[in-house]
Design an enzyme around this catalytic site. Structure first.
Site, PDB file in Angstrom:
ATOM      1  N   LYS A  53       0.831  -1.209   0.000  1.00  0.00           N
ATOM      2  CA  LYS A  53       0.000   0.000   0.000  1.00  0.00           C
ATOM      3  C   LYS A  53       0.862   1.254   0.000  1.00  0.00           C
ATOM      4  O   LYS A  53       0.572   2.231  -0.708  1.00  0.00           O
ATOM      5  CB  LYS A  53      -0.942  -0.014   1.206  1.00  0.00           C
ATOM      6  CG  LYS A  53      -2.052  -1.049   1.108  1.00  0.00           C
ATOM      7  CD  LYS A  53      -2.914  -1.055   2.352  1.00  0.00           C
ATOM      8  CE  LYS A  53      -4.023  -2.095   2.257  1.00  0.00           C
ATOM      9  NZ  LYS A  53      -4.878  -2.098   3.463  1.00  0.00           N
ATOM     10  N   SER A  76      -0.745   0.869   5.806  1.00  0.00           N
ATOM     11  CA  SER A  76      -1.073   0.068   6.980  1.00  0.00           C
ATOM     12  C   SER A  76      -2.126  -0.979   6.620  1.00  0.00           C
ATOM     13  O   SER A  76      -2.972  -0.749   5.757  1.00  0.00           O
ATOM     14  CB  SER A  76      -1.608   0.971   8.099  1.00  0.00           C
ATOM     15  OG  SER A  76      -1.820   0.235   9.290  1.00  0.00           O
ATOM     16  N   ASP A  77      -2.031  -2.117   7.284  1.00  0.00           N
ATOM     17  CA  ASP A  77      -3.029  -3.170   7.077  1.00  0.00           C
ATOM     18  C   ASP A  77      -3.186  -3.934   8.389  1.00  0.00           C
ATOM     19  O   ASP A  77      -2.238  -4.034   9.174  1.00  0.00           O
ATOM     20  CB  ASP A  77      -2.604  -4.125   5.962  1.00  0.00           C
ATOM     21  CG  ASP A  77      -3.747  -5.037   5.536  1.00  0.00           C
ATOM     22  OD1 ASP A  77      -4.630  -4.563   4.805  1.00  0.00           O
ATOM     23  OD2 ASP A  77      -3.762  -6.204   5.963  1.00  0.00           O
ATOM     24  N   GLN A  78      -4.378  -4.469   8.606  1.00  0.00           N
ATOM     25  CA  GLN A  78      -4.648  -5.138   9.875  1.00  0.00           C
ATOM     26  C   GLN A  78      -5.513  -6.376   9.679  1.00  0.00           C
ATOM     27  O   GLN A  78      -6.446  -6.375   8.875  1.00  0.00           O
ATOM     28  CB  GLN A  78      -5.367  -4.174  10.829  1.00  0.00           C
ATOM     29  CG  GLN A  78      -5.619  -4.728  12.226  1.00  0.00           C
ATOM     30  CD  GLN A  78      -6.388  -3.741  13.088  1.00  0.00           C
ATOM     31  OE1 GLN A  78      -7.574  -3.514  12.868  1.00  0.00           O
ATOM     32  NE2 GLN A  78      -5.711  -3.132  14.050  1.00  0.00           N
ATOM     33  N   GLY A 113       0.228  -4.189  10.289  1.00  0.00           N
ATOM     34  CA  GLY A 113       1.435  -3.903   9.536  1.00  0.00           C
ATOM     35  C   GLY A 113       1.502  -2.413   9.257  1.00  0.00           C
ATOM     36  O   GLY A 113       0.489  -1.773   8.984  1.00  0.00           O
TER      37      GLY A 113
END
Length: 203
Positions: A53, A76-78, A113
């Site tokens: 991203k 960001s990723d979750q 992340g």
């Protein structure tokens, strides 16, 4: 030359969290395939997607910027993990109720992340930040009422900790409560500093 801050996300929750730093920033929507790869665990998944991203956002900024200013692009990723299984966004009320029934009396770990990339050099600094939520024993009536009231259909784990979701928990365990909402600010401040931007002295 000025350094811009770009959030590679359209999440209103991440925007609100980033606003706490009182620094101007723009948002870019990264086109990223979020499907997990075969045999990829939660930490590997969120780290890869956060980097993807941020990189997509940096390339989009390069293509669309009207200036020569470099940018620090945040990706960001979750995901949430319960009993070793990755759980995603419920999308329907029935799925939200099922997720919360599964979570009742259990601990769910969220892995976020986070990646910050320089749009000029494409140098990136990235981390994975865990946060664990301990749910109390919930009745079906409590779960159903909560889902009706807050409609957490686009939240992994089927709750909004920044809202009424706090009533579902026994305790929270992690370094930064912002992590649970999707953007670990303490680690973000450190990553920005790795790129030469000090949040306090840049005001």
């Amino acid at each position: 030359m000025n350094t811009k801050i770009i959030l590679a996300s359209t999440s209103i929750y991440r925007k609100e969290i980033l606003s706490k730093l009182q620094l101007p920033f723009d948002c870019i929507s990264p086109e990223t395939d979020e499907k997990a790869l075969e045999n990829e665990n939660a930490e590997e998944l969120v780290l890869r997607l956060a980097k993807a991203k941020a990189l997509a956002g940096a390339k989009l900024y390069q293509q669309t910027s009207q200036t020569n200013d470099e940018a620090l692009v945040i990706g960001s990723d979750q995901v949430a993990v319960i009993n070793g299984n990755i759980i995603g966004k419920p999308l329907t009320q029935d799925n939200a109720i099922k997720q919360l029934q599964q979570a009742s009396g259990q601990a769910i770990t969220f892995y976020t992340g986070l990646s910050v990339i320089n749009s000029d050099s494409l140098q990136a600094h990235s981390i994975v930040e865990p946060f664990t939520v301990h749910f109390r024993q919930l009745t079906l009536e409590e779960i159903t009422r909560y889902v009706e009231l807050e409609q957490p259909l686009y939240c992994a784990g089927s709750f909004k900790s920044e809202g009424l979701g706090i009533a579902l928990f026994d305790k929270l365990a992690g370094d930064d409560p912002n992590t649970l909402i999707g953007l670990p600010l303490i680690k973000l401040i450190a990553l920005l500093k790795c790129h030469g931007l000090d949040v306090l002295t840049s005001q």
